[in-house]
Scaffold this motif. Sequence first.
Motif, PDB file in Angstrom:
ATOM      1  N   GLN A   1      32.484  36.818  48.715  1.00  0.00           N
ATOM      2  CA  GLN A   1      31.678  38.012  48.509  1.00  0.00           C
ATOM      3  C   GLN A   1      32.179  38.772  47.287  1.00  0.00           C
ATOM      4  O   GLN A   1      33.368  38.739  46.973  1.00  0.00           O
ATOM      5  CB  GLN A   1      31.754  38.944  49.722  1.00  0.00           C
ATOM      6  CG  GLN A   1      31.210  38.368  51.013  1.00  0.00           C
ATOM      7  CD  GLN A   1      31.400  39.328  52.177  1.00  0.00           C
ATOM      8  OE1 GLN A   1      32.259  40.202  52.127  1.00  0.00           O
ATOM      9  NE2 GLN A   1      30.594  39.173  53.211  1.00  0.00           N
ATOM     10  N   PRO A   2      31.270  39.473  46.588  1.00  0.00           N
ATOM     11  CA  PRO A   2      31.732  40.405  45.556  1.00  0.00           C
ATOM     12  C   PRO A   2      32.350  41.629  46.228  1.00  0.00           C
ATOM     13  O   PRO A   2      32.040  41.936  47.379  1.00  0.00           O
ATOM     14  CB  PRO A   2      30.450  40.765  44.800  1.00  0.00           C
ATOM     15  CG  PRO A   2      29.365  40.561  45.799  1.00  0.00           C
ATOM     16  CD  PRO A   2      29.806  39.430  46.688  1.00  0.00           C
ATOM     17  N   THR A   3      33.224  42.329  45.530  1.00  0.00           N
ATOM     18  CA  THR A   3      33.889  43.482  46.118  1.00  0.00           C
ATOM     19  C   THR A   3      32.999  44.714  46.154  1.00  0.00           C
ATOM     20  O   THR A   3      33.304  45.684  46.840  1.00  0.00           O
ATOM     21  CB  THR A   3      35.171  43.821  45.344  1.00  0.00           C
ATOM     22  OG1 THR A   3      34.838  43.987  43.954  1.00  0.00           O
ATOM     23  CG2 THR A   3      36.194  42.708  45.488  1.00  0.00           C
ATOM     24  N   ARG A   4      31.867  44.675  45.421  1.00  0.00           N
ATOM     25  CA  ARG A   4      30.945  45.798  45.453  1.00  0.00           C
ATOM     26  C   ARG A   4      29.519  45.301  45.313  1.00  0.00           C
ATOM     27  O   ARG A   4      29.281  44.211  44.798  1.00  0.00           O
ATOM     28  CB  ARG A   4      31.257  46.803  44.341  1.00  0.00           C
ATOM     29  CG  ARG A   4      31.110  46.255  42.929  1.00  0.00           C
ATOM     30  CD  ARG A   4      31.406  47.323  41.896  1.00  0.00           C
ATOM     31  NE  ARG A   4      32.781  47.804  42.022  1.00  0.00           N
ATOM     32  CZ  ARG A   4      33.273  48.803  41.292  1.00  0.00           C
ATOM     33  NH1 ARG A   4      32.498  49.426  40.430  1.00  0.00           N
ATOM     34  NH2 ARG A   4      34.521  49.173  41.464  1.00  0.00           N
TER      35      ARG A   4
ATOM     36  N   CYS B   1      25.370  40.005  47.251  1.00  0.00           N
ATOM     37  CA  CYS B   1      24.836  38.661  46.979  1.00  0.00           C
ATOM     38  C   CYS B   1      25.634  37.970  45.880  1.00  0.00           C
ATOM     39  O   CYS B   1      26.181  38.600  44.975  1.00  0.00           O
ATOM     40  CB  CYS B   1      23.355  38.723  46.614  1.00  0.00           C
ATOM     41  SG  CYS B   1      23.002  39.611  45.088  1.00  0.00           S
ATOM     42  N   VAL B   2      25.690  36.631  45.975  1.00  0.00           N
ATOM     43  CA  VAL B   2      26.402  35.801  45.009  1.00  0.00           C
ATOM     44  C   VAL B   2      25.525  34.610  44.655  1.00  0.00           C
ATOM     45  O   VAL B   2      24.997  33.930  45.540  1.00  0.00           O
ATOM     46  CB  VAL B   2      27.748  35.292  45.581  1.00  0.00           C
ATOM     47  CG1 VAL B   2      28.441  34.379  44.572  1.00  0.00           C
ATOM     48  CG2 VAL B   2      28.648  36.454  45.946  1.00  0.00           C
ATOM     49  N   ASN B   3      25.326  34.370  43.366  1.00  0.00           N
ATOM     50  CA  ASN B   3      24.683  33.150  42.898  1.00  0.00           C
ATOM     51  C   ASN B   3      25.758  32.154  42.484  1.00  0.00           C
ATOM     52  O   ASN B   3      26.752  32.537  41.853  1.00  0.00           O
ATOM     53  CB  ASN B   3      23.773  33.426  41.699  1.00  0.00           C
ATOM     54  CG  ASN B   3      22.561  34.266  42.069  1.00  0.00           C
ATOM     55  OD1 ASN B   3      22.070  34.179  43.190  1.00  0.00           O
ATOM     56  ND2 ASN B   3      22.079  35.071  41.143  1.00  0.00           N
ATOM     57  N   VAL B   4      25.578  30.878  42.832  1.00  0.00           N
ATOM     58  CA  VAL B   4      26.555  29.841  42.513  1.00  0.00           C
ATOM     59  C   VAL B   4      25.871  28.729  41.716  1.00  0.00           C
ATOM     60  O   VAL B   4      24.777  28.272  42.090  1.00  0.00           O
ATOM     61  CB  VAL B   4      27.198  29.245  43.788  1.00  0.00           C
ATOM     62  CG1 VAL B   4      28.219  28.174  43.421  1.00  0.00           C
ATOM     63  CG2 VAL B   4      27.850  30.342  44.627  1.00  0.00           C
TER      64      VAL B   4
ATOM     65  N   LYS C   1      17.231  37.958  41.304  1.00  0.00           N
ATOM     66  CA  LYS C   1      18.515  37.995  42.015  1.00  0.00           C
ATOM     67  C   LYS C   1      19.640  38.288  41.022  1.00  0.00           C
ATOM     68  O   LYS C   1      20.321  37.384  40.561  1.00  0.00           O
ATOM     69  CB  LYS C   1      18.784  36.680  42.747  1.00  0.00           C
ATOM     70  CG  LYS C   1      17.903  36.439  43.963  1.00  0.00           C
ATOM     71  CD  LYS C   1      18.340  35.184  44.705  1.00  0.00           C
ATOM     72  CE  LYS C   1      19.721  35.332  45.299  1.00  0.00           C
ATOM     73  NZ  LYS C   1      20.146  34.128  46.059  1.00  0.00           N
ATOM     74  N   SER C   2      19.788  39.549  40.643  1.00  0.00           N
ATOM     75  CA  SER C   2      20.832  39.959  39.710  1.00  0.00           C
ATOM     76  C   SER C   2      22.145  40.108  40.476  1.00  0.00           C
ATOM     77  O   SER C   2      22.636  41.213  40.697  1.00  0.00           O
ATOM     78  CB  SER C   2      20.436  41.266  39.030  1.00  0.00           C
ATOM     79  OG  SER C   2      19.236  41.120  38.317  1.00  0.00           O
ATOM     80  N   CYS C   3      22.695  38.971  40.881  1.00  0.00           N
ATOM     81  CA  CYS C   3      23.884  38.957  41.733  1.00  0.00           C
ATOM     82  C   CYS C   3      25.134  38.627  40.932  1.00  0.00           C
ATOM     83  O   CYS C   3      25.069  38.128  39.803  1.00  0.00           O
ATOM     84  CB  CYS C   3      23.712  37.913  42.844  1.00  0.00           C
ATOM     85  SG  CYS C   3      22.248  38.153  43.859  1.00  0.00           S
TER      86      CYS C   3
END
Length: 367
Positions: free
Chosen positions: A292-295, A304-307, A351-353
């Motif tokens: 997860q991102p910290t914020r 949200c996280v894109n990989v 999705k600006s993750c």
Amino acid sequence: RTVRRALCPSADTVETPSLLTGRVRDADTDALAEGAHVSLVFTMTLVNRETGLRQVLRVRRATVEHDGTYVICGLQSDLHGTLQAERGGITTAEVDLKVDGEILALRSLSIGSALAPGRIASGASPPVAPPSPAQPGGLQRGNAKLAGIVLDSMDLPLADAKVAVIGTVTSTVSGPNGEFTLSDLPSGTNALAVRRLGFEPVAVPVELTVRETRRVTVHMRRAARALAPVVVEAKMDIGLTRVGFLDRKKATSGHFITPDDIARIRPRVASDLMATIPGFQVANVNGQTVIQPTRQVSGQGGYCVNVFVDRAPWTSLTPGDFDAAFPIGDVAAVETYAGNSVPAEFTVPGKSCATIVIWTRTKVGAK
């Protein structure tokens, strides 16, 4: 040519001669999905003297008309991308689409019902229950069911294959006879993903509806066995330069983990690397390890996280499968970005993750 000029009078060019069209229907009632939105995401290769060859992400959109059809004009005739429909917060899977020399490309979709309880569309027979709202993290649920069997290349049943519909909360494994059943699935065009150790992963589109249990047969073939690569450091640098890693390291505000960093950290699993990167945290959610991102990112509803893996988007089948998907021995380098500083080549429309980009030894160690 006549059809193209009738549908696309202002987009009839030599460079972009192709068009994409199809019909979108309600998966549960067969009603025309007027007002739904269809988006096509693809990459184009641009050439100029300053930057040379570069891949640029393009998005084209269309609205479904009263007759249930959509049209996207002015496309290249050698396009490869993904197609998705959306209506009222309900989405289809991102369906793989190739335009290989055709002037007229056809692809129809079905989308889950957005009817209120008790309401029946004209011409529909049994009443259908509307799908449940999207779950946290964008996961969707519904009332459709899917059954099938997993076979190997010799048509023998394959047990213990992990089966899931991408973007849902449901997953299972195939039994000794290769059979599986999934329920609580969203209606419409979905993507079924099947993975098993030693076999190449498979993703196939499936059309789901509450009116019947859909059935599918999935064939898997054994993954090609590769010898462990012997990588010379200079060769690794060449590979990282080729994929743009070293140039971005100099020019962007991302965080970069090099092969030397990995050797120094000596991680046991891929998530051990992520724990060393500012802006990310490794969390335990219901006994599963998730990244997860910290914020939160501005404009997004959650963490949200894109990989991306070797520049291709990667989708998690179930929470906690990050380490299983990326054996640490295969990871050559990692770059990460906050949601507001992601390079264009790694952006996902809508999705600006926060973004993680993983480069494998196979990719950067190859000639």
